[in-house]
Enzyme design. Structure first.
Site, short mmCIF file in Angstrom:
data_model
loop_
_atom_site.label_atom_id
_atom_site.label_comp_id
_atom_site.label_asym_id
_atom_site.label_seq_id
_atom_site.Cartn_x
_atom_site.Cartn_y
_atom_site.Cartn_z
N ASP A 1 0.82 -1.22 0.00
CA ASP A 1 0.00 0.00 0.00
C ASP A 1 0.85 1.26 0.00
O ASP A 1 2.03 1.25 0.35
CB ASP A 1 -0.95 0.01 1.19
CG ASP A 1 -0.24 -0.13 2.53
OD1 ASP A 1 0.75 -0.89 2.60
OD2 ASP A 1 -0.66 0.50 3.52
N ASP B 1 8.62 4.00 -1.27
CA ASP B 1 7.88 3.50 -0.10
C ASP B 1 6.58 2.83 -0.56
O ASP B 1 5.53 3.41 -0.48
CB ASP B 1 7.58 4.67 0.83
CG ASP B 1 6.93 4.22 2.14
OD1 ASP B 1 7.07 3.04 2.50
OD2 ASP B 1 6.27 5.06 2.79
N GLU C 1 -0.05 -1.50 5.68
CA GLU C 1 1.01 -1.05 6.59
C GLU C 1 0.86 0.41 6.95
O GLU C 1 1.16 0.82 8.06
CB GLU C 1 2.38 -1.30 5.93
CG GLU C 1 3.58 -1.02 6.84
CD GLU C 1 4.09 0.40 6.78
OE1 GLU C 1 4.96 0.76 7.59
OE2 GLU C 1 3.62 1.19 5.91
#
Length: 385
Positions: A83, A113, A145
């Site tokens: 995610d 990320d 996350e």
């Protein structure tokens, strides 16, 4: 040999697969498209893939890909989250879902990320003799996350695998991270009784009660500072920040409701349940004096602190391979949950945390080949020799 695309195509495909996590249902997105891409590529590379829906995640999925040689155990887990955070389109200079190359950087939402880590894993796997593995190799892709960490929590609770080692590919500049603080965000709501300011006895002023609560919270802050220390952190004690307060609606009314938001950052050794107990203990004089007036609630799910071992064989081996000594960071990751599998766990990945959660997120291209090379060396040392 396989139908798996090259690094640039994998990277581009993952960036183009929206998978935003948000506590706001209107912004929250599924991750099934990205999971399907990983499933296809890893299956073509010879992995056995399992996809499982994560409870309490609005239909999100975890994926575990495994190659387990006969009569083998231990091995290596490479893990990342699927995610991203939400984004502000107006602050981006390119399409967040289109991989854009400029000035030696690959721009895109999730580039550092951390969707890019999966593309780099795929590139490394294509250059390894996977049929010659002597110990298990696992690839884990988790959900949510950025919000609840429910994907990692659910996977750890299953105890499905028992690797010797784990690498979580968050952006650390390819420096191994063996420790970080946790995070707990709480709200405190005082419900008083409104009334006309000309007669204070007619009401119960929530601002005055929140002032008493703040005095107790400052005592808790000092207790945390004096009672708990971890010298390797730049701020070597747990922190408590009073971040937001709101109450009342007019100068001539007794305030009937006041709300305070606070942020706690525990060091390893203070589990979140213990921190919550301390919070309630320090606020108990307020609840005793004003029954049913004080409410403590979660602003969003917390995350535990993480502590590995900088001197372990794995930490030293990864330090030697990366050319960087193990260090600590202040942000939170899935490490404390995956560590529950019983493996020596480190956080290590390309890019820098300063680029994460930012408009025009990017991964510097100078990280691409060093990361592929390092992943290959990690797999070779953990699974091939």
């Amino acid at each position: 040999m396989t139908a798996v695309p090259d690094l640039h195509t994998c990277f581009k495909t993952l960036i183009a697969s929206p998978s935003i996590s948000s506590l706001d249902p209107s912004q929250d997105q599924a991750n099934d498209q990205l999971i399907q891409h990983l499933h296809h590529w890893l299956t073509d590379l010879g992995f056995r893939c399992e996809v499982k829906q994560v409870i309490s995640s609005r239909g999100k999925q975890n994926l575990l890909a495994s190659i387990v040689p006969p009569d083998s155990r231990g091995g290596l887990l490479l893990s990342g989250h699927t995610d991203t955070v939400p984004f502000d389109q107006q602050r981006w200079n390119s399409d967040p879902f289109t991989l854009t190359e400029k000035d030696g950087r690959w721009y895109g939402l999730g580039s550092c990320d951390m969707k890019g880590f999966f593309a780099l894993i795929i590139a490394a796997l294509q250059e390894l003799p996977l049929t010659e593995l002597k110990r298990p190799l696992y690839i884990l892709a988790t959900a949510d996350e950025e919000t609840t960490m429910n994907g990692a929590k659910a996977f750890a609770a299953e105890r499905k695998i028992q690797p010797d080692y784990a690498i979580i590919g968050e952006p650390t500049g390819l420096r191994p991270v063996y420790m970080h603080k946790g995070h707990l965000a709480k709200g405190i709501r005082i419900t008083g009784r409104s009334g006309h300011s000309s007669d204070p006895e007619l009401g119960l002023n929530a601002i005055e009660i929140i002032n008493l609560a703040i005095s107790q919270l400052l005592k808790l802050r000092e207790h945390l500072k004096q009672g708990y220390q971890e010298s390797v952190f730049s701020v070597p004690y747990p922190t408590l920040n009073l971040g937001h307060i709101h109450g009342g609606d007019a100068a001539n009314r007794i305030c009937g409701c006041c709300e305070l938001h606070l942020d706690l950052r525990p060091i390893p050794g203070i589990p979140l349940p213990d921190l919550e107990v301390l919070l309630r203990q320090y606020l108990m004089p307020i609840t005793d004096q004003y029954p049913d007036s004080l409410e403590i609630f979660n602003l969003y799910p917390g995350s535990e602190a993480f502590k590995g071992d900088a001197s372990s064989d794995w930490s030293q081996q990864v330090a030697a391979l990366s050319g960087q000594q193990p260090e600590v960071v202040n942000y939170a990751t899935e490490a404390p949950y995956l560590q529950q599998l019983g493996c020596q766990t480190l956080v290590l990945g390309p890019g820098h945390i300063a680029q994460a959660h930012q408009p025009d997120e990017y991964l510097e291209m100078q990280y691409l080949q060093p990361t592929v090379r390092l992943i290959k060396e990690l797999i070779y040392n953990a699974c091939l020799i």
